[in-house]
Design an enzyme around this catalytic site. Structure first.
Site, PDB file in Angstrom:
ATOM      1  N   GLU A 247       8.045   3.860  -5.446  1.00 43.08           N
ATOM      2  CA  GLU A 247       6.744   3.446  -5.988  1.00 43.08           C
ATOM      3  C   GLU A 247       5.850   3.262  -4.772  1.00 43.08           C
ATOM      4  OE1 GLU A 247       3.783   1.824  -7.001  1.00 43.08           O
ATOM      5  OE2 GLU A 247       4.766   0.013  -7.769  1.00 43.08           O
ATOM      6  N   CYS A 281      -1.060  -1.767  -5.556  1.00 41.30           N
ATOM      7  CA  CYS A 281      -0.890  -0.305  -5.501  1.00 41.30           C
ATOM      8  C   CYS A 281      -1.789   0.398  -6.505  1.00 41.30           C
ATOM      9  CB  CYS A 281       0.566   0.071  -5.716  1.00 41.30           C
ATOM     10  SG  CYS A 281       1.267  -0.664  -7.183  1.00 41.30           S
ATOM     11  N   GLU A 382      -5.737   5.207   1.145  1.00 42.95           N
ATOM     12  CA  GLU A 382      -5.483   3.881   0.583  1.00 42.95           C
ATOM     13  C   GLU A 382      -5.839   2.827   1.621  1.00 42.95           C
ATOM     14  OE1 GLU A 382      -1.359   2.498  -0.140  1.00 42.95           O
ATOM     15  OE2 GLU A 382      -2.085   1.886  -2.105  1.00 42.95           O
TER      16      GLU A 382
HETATM   17  O1  TXE Z   1       4.360  -1.253   4.079  1.00 41.53           O
HETATM   18  P1  TXE Z   1       5.783  -0.640   4.199  1.00 41.53           P
HETATM   19  P2  TXE Z   1       3.409  -1.928   5.166  1.00 41.53           P
HETATM   20  C1  TXE Z   1       0.755   0.551   1.589  1.00 41.53           C
HETATM   21  C2  TXE Z   1      -0.608   0.021   1.946  1.00 41.53           C
HETATM   22  C3  TXE Z   1      -0.373  -0.604   3.279  1.00 41.53           C
HETATM   23  C4  TXE Z   1       0.623   0.349   3.883  1.00 41.53           C
HETATM   24  C5  TXE Z   1       1.454  -0.213   4.979  1.00 41.53           C
HETATM   25  O2  TXE Z   1      -1.503   1.089   2.079  1.00 41.53           O
HETATM   26  O3  TXE Z   1      -1.533  -0.671   4.048  1.00 41.53           O
HETATM   27  O4  TXE Z   1       1.454   0.715   2.805  1.00 41.53           O
HETATM   28  O5  TXE Z   1       2.008  -1.457   4.595  1.00 41.53           O
HETATM   29  C6  TXE Z   1      10.170  -1.842   4.321  1.00 41.53           C
HETATM   30  N1  TXE Z   1      13.089   2.038   6.009  1.00 41.53           N
HETATM   31  N2  TXE Z   1       1.513  -0.334   0.717  1.00 41.53           N
HETATM   32  O6  TXE Z   1       3.590  -1.360   6.510  1.00 41.53           O
HETATM   33  O7  TXE Z   1       6.124  -0.299   5.595  1.00 41.53           O
HETATM   34  C7  TXE Z   1       9.413  -3.066   4.768  1.00 41.53           C
HETATM   35  O8  TXE Z   1      10.240  -3.920   5.535  1.00 41.53           O
HETATM   36  C8  TXE Z   1      13.272   1.222   4.976  1.00 41.53           C
HETATM   37  C9  TXE Z   1       1.509  -0.009  -0.677  1.00 41.53           C
HETATM   38  O9  TXE Z   1       3.586  -3.377   5.038  1.00 41.53           O
HETATM   39  O10 TXE Z   1       5.863   0.426   3.186  1.00 41.53           O
HETATM   40  C10 TXE Z   1       9.019  -3.663   3.436  1.00 41.53           C
HETATM   41  O11 TXE Z   1      10.119  -4.382   2.879  1.00 41.53           O
HETATM   42  N3  TXE Z   1      12.418   0.235   4.643  1.00 41.53           N
HETATM   43  C11 TXE Z   1       2.551  -0.729  -1.418  1.00 41.53           C
HETATM   44  C12 TXE Z   1       8.721  -2.433   2.581  1.00 41.53           C
HETATM   45  O12 TXE Z   1       9.408  -1.360   3.227  1.00 41.53           O
HETATM   46  C13 TXE Z   1      11.310   0.096   5.384  1.00 41.53           C
HETATM   47  C14 TXE Z   1       2.861  -2.108  -1.013  1.00 41.53           C
HETATM   48  C15 TXE Z   1       7.240  -2.053   2.473  1.00 41.53           C
HETATM   49  O13 TXE Z   1       6.704  -1.882   3.761  1.00 41.53           O
HETATM   50  C16 TXE Z   1      11.049   0.948   6.488  1.00 41.53           C
HETATM   51  C17 TXE Z   1       2.835  -2.279   0.420  1.00 41.53           C
HETATM   52  C18 TXE Z   1      12.000   1.951   6.776  1.00 41.53           C
HETATM   53  N4  TXE Z   1      11.828   2.819   7.792  1.00 41.53           N
HETATM   54  C19 TXE Z   1       2.133  -1.415   1.223  1.00 41.53           C
HETATM   55  N5  TXE Z   1       9.867   0.583   7.035  1.00 41.53           N
HETATM   56  C20 TXE Z   1       2.570  -0.589  -2.915  1.00 41.53           C
HETATM   57  N6  TXE Z   1       2.938   0.587  -3.419  1.00 41.53           N
HETATM   58  O14 TXE Z   1       2.336  -1.531  -3.647  1.00 41.53           O
HETATM   59  C21 TXE Z   1       9.404  -0.458   6.309  1.00 41.53           C
HETATM   60  N7  TXE Z   1      10.272  -0.769   5.321  1.00 41.53           N
END
Ligand code: TXE
Length: 491
Positions: A247, A281, A382
């Site tokens: 998602e 999101c 986004e």
């Molecule tokens: O999210 P990450 P970030 C989008 C939004 C935001 C951008 C970056 O645009 O500005 O993503 O946010 C874990 N392997 N959304 O950097 O990195 C991390 O620890 C496995 C949309 O905070 O996607 C956390 O638990 N896991 C979104 C989770 O992934 C990994 C909500 C989300 O972090 C990982 C959040 C890896 N290599 C951000 N790297 C929505 N769809 O609602 C990170 N994580």
């Protein structure tokens, strides 16, 4: 200190490392959490593997698992006030929103507790003496990775169907927001989930999360987060062909036609983008407005955006909190700068709030850009903050074209009093979630997920449970007789 829960025990990180957990409204430390890494991930995976392969958990009756989930839902409700407060302190959202999240989480556990006992599977009358049955079984060890925008609610979306279906799991909250996850696991322990069935891993995505995504002993990853991170998770998961639910991001279009009730549409347009400070999101970050009412409607939206009460979510009456971190705030401010440089018209907001006590937190003003064109970054990317892009459209065709002009396909909405037009637009916009004359309801009964680069698979509803099961066909020969294939038993 916030600890991890692995194999039924509360533990610190193997490395002994910790992380300071802060309140984004004040910048103050609220707790310290164990900072797990790859080694801790491997311990958690081993515990989940053992519980799946060696305990009777996957074979327990649906009724038994339902009882545990119902008990957990009751416990969440009993401690709702405390958890809502924790969520607000850690994430920054207004307390009333956090209270909604907690009750939603309880409801999600109840929904899947109920659903797992309902009839499922198929029986087929096959040719000859065969009878075919289709059954659903748990997938195995699931890695559940969630972001920081709805910490407890996202936990429920993943843990409830995962455990209802009889899987075991390693759950990893975002490193910035572990507080309610730790409390949830305490309640799970109290509810009586057996050791190893649900494990809590704390730590960063690129260490702990990446190990989950890549590890050969993990059978499925359910991930919510950014699209770029999702792409990496997908690559890492390819090693052992993990089942995947993703998602990811969105850039959802909210279409307002001239024949809509504009007062109502303006309220929804504002909550569509500014709810949770835009860190949603499905945020309605692209507002598309029919040209004949464009000026009037934009004024209505701007007037409302200026009135939003921004502040510490714990203070009564606050309607929008801070962004999650300084780094994220800087990213959002960078997009605002890009919007100005690309020639969009800044109608309101645009700055970090630096007056009074809000200066300590990561607050950005509710921001509205007008005259946004589809080539601009603020239309395409986004932002995940309180920044609305408004674009003018000519007619129905133009509105659908603009709405679909995106790599994302999570959500969208239309406001109109013409039911036929609403239906036509609903069918033509390429998204997984579409609302007519409303914005943002996310209900456990309905599937949630995106088209295009917004993700893979669906959460919630019956689809959400299916995503945590394997499908098996069992064919039974009721009258076994000679095979008649080889020469020795051909007549
Ligand atoms: O999210 P990450 P970030 C989008 C939004 C935001 C951008 C970056 O645009 O500005 O993503 O946010 C874990 N392997 N959304 O950097 O990195 C991390 O620890 C496995 C949309 O905070 O996607 C956390 O638990 N896991 C979104 C989770 O992934 C990994 C909500 C989300 O972090 C990982 C959040 C890896 N290599 C951000 N790297 C929505 N769809 O609602 C990170 N994580």
């Amino acid at each position: 200190m916030l600890k991890m829960y692995i194999g039924g025990r509360w533990v610190s990180a193997v490395s002994g490392r910790t992380r300071s957990i802060t309140n984004p409204a004040t910048g103050e430390q609220i707790d310290v959490a164990a900072e797990g890494g790859a080694e801790d991930a491997r311990l958690a995976i081993a515990a989940a593997r053992k519980a799946f392969d060696e305990s009777d958990w996957p074979h327990t009756s649906a009724r038994h698992r339902a009882r545990l989930l119902f008990r957990l839902a009751d416990l969440i409700e009993r401690h709702a006030g405390e958890q809502a407060r924790m969520e607000t302190e850690n994430n920054g959202k207004p307390l009333a929103d956090a209270e909604d999240d907690v009750l939603t989480a309880a409801n999600v556990f109840r929904y899947y507790a109920g659903l797992i006992g309902k009839p499922s599977g198929q029986v087929s009358d096959l040719p000859g003496s065969y009878v075919g049955r289709v059954v659903r079984e748990p997938i195995g060890v699931c890695g559940l990775i969630v972001p920081w925008n709805f910490p407890l609610m996202m936990a429920s979306w993943k843990l409830a169907p995962c455990l209802a279906a009889g899987n075991t799991c390693v759950f990893k909250p975002a490193e910035l927001t572990p507080v309610t996850a730790v409390r949830l696991f305490e309640l799970m322990e109290e509810a009586g989930f057996p050791p190893g069935v649900a494990n809590l891993l704390l730590g960063e995505g690129r260490t702990a999360g990446a190990e989950l995504a890549a590890h050969e002993q993990v059978d499925k990853i359910a991930f919510t987060g950014g699209t770029e991170t999702g792409r990496g998770v997908m690559r890492a998961a390819a090693g052992n062909i993990k089942k995947l639910s993703l998602e990811l991001g969105g850039k959802s279009a909210n279409i307002v036609f001239a024949d809509a009730d504009l007062d109502i549409a303006a309220d929804y347009a504002v909550s569509g983008i500014f709810l949770n400070a835009g860190q949603v999101c499905s945020a309605g970050s692209r507002l598309l407005v029919e040209e004949s009412v464009y000026d009037r409607f934009v004024d209505m939206v701007v007037e409302r955006a200026r009135k939003i009460r921004v502040g510490n979510g714990l203070h009564p009456g606050v309607e929008m909190g801070p962004l999650i971190s300084e780094a994220h705030m800087n990213k959002v401010l960078g997009y605002i700068k890009a919007g100005i440089e690309e020639g969009a018209v800044l109608l309101t907001g645009g700055k970090r709030i630096t007056e009074g006590e809000l200066a300590r937190g990561f607050f950005v003003e509710p921001t509205v850009f007008g005259d946004v064109h589809s080539g601009m970054r603020i239309f395409r990317e986004e932002i995940f903050g309180p920044v609305l892009s408004v674009t003018k459209f000519r007619d129905e065709e133009d509105a659908v074209r603009l709405a679909n002009d995106s790599i994302y396909g999570l959500a969208g909405a239309v406001f109109t009093s013409d039911a036929g037009k609403a239906e036509r637009v609903a069918r033509r916009v390429r998204v997984g979630v579409f609302w007519i004359n409303v914005y943002h309801p996310a209900m456990v009964e309905m599937p949630w997920g995106g088209y295009k680069q917004s993700g893979l698979g669906r959460e919630l509803g019956t689809f959400g449970l299916d995503a945590f099961t394997e499908v098996k066909q069992i064919v039974h020969n009721l009258h076994p007789g000679p095979l008649g294939y080889y020469h020795w038993n051909r007549s």
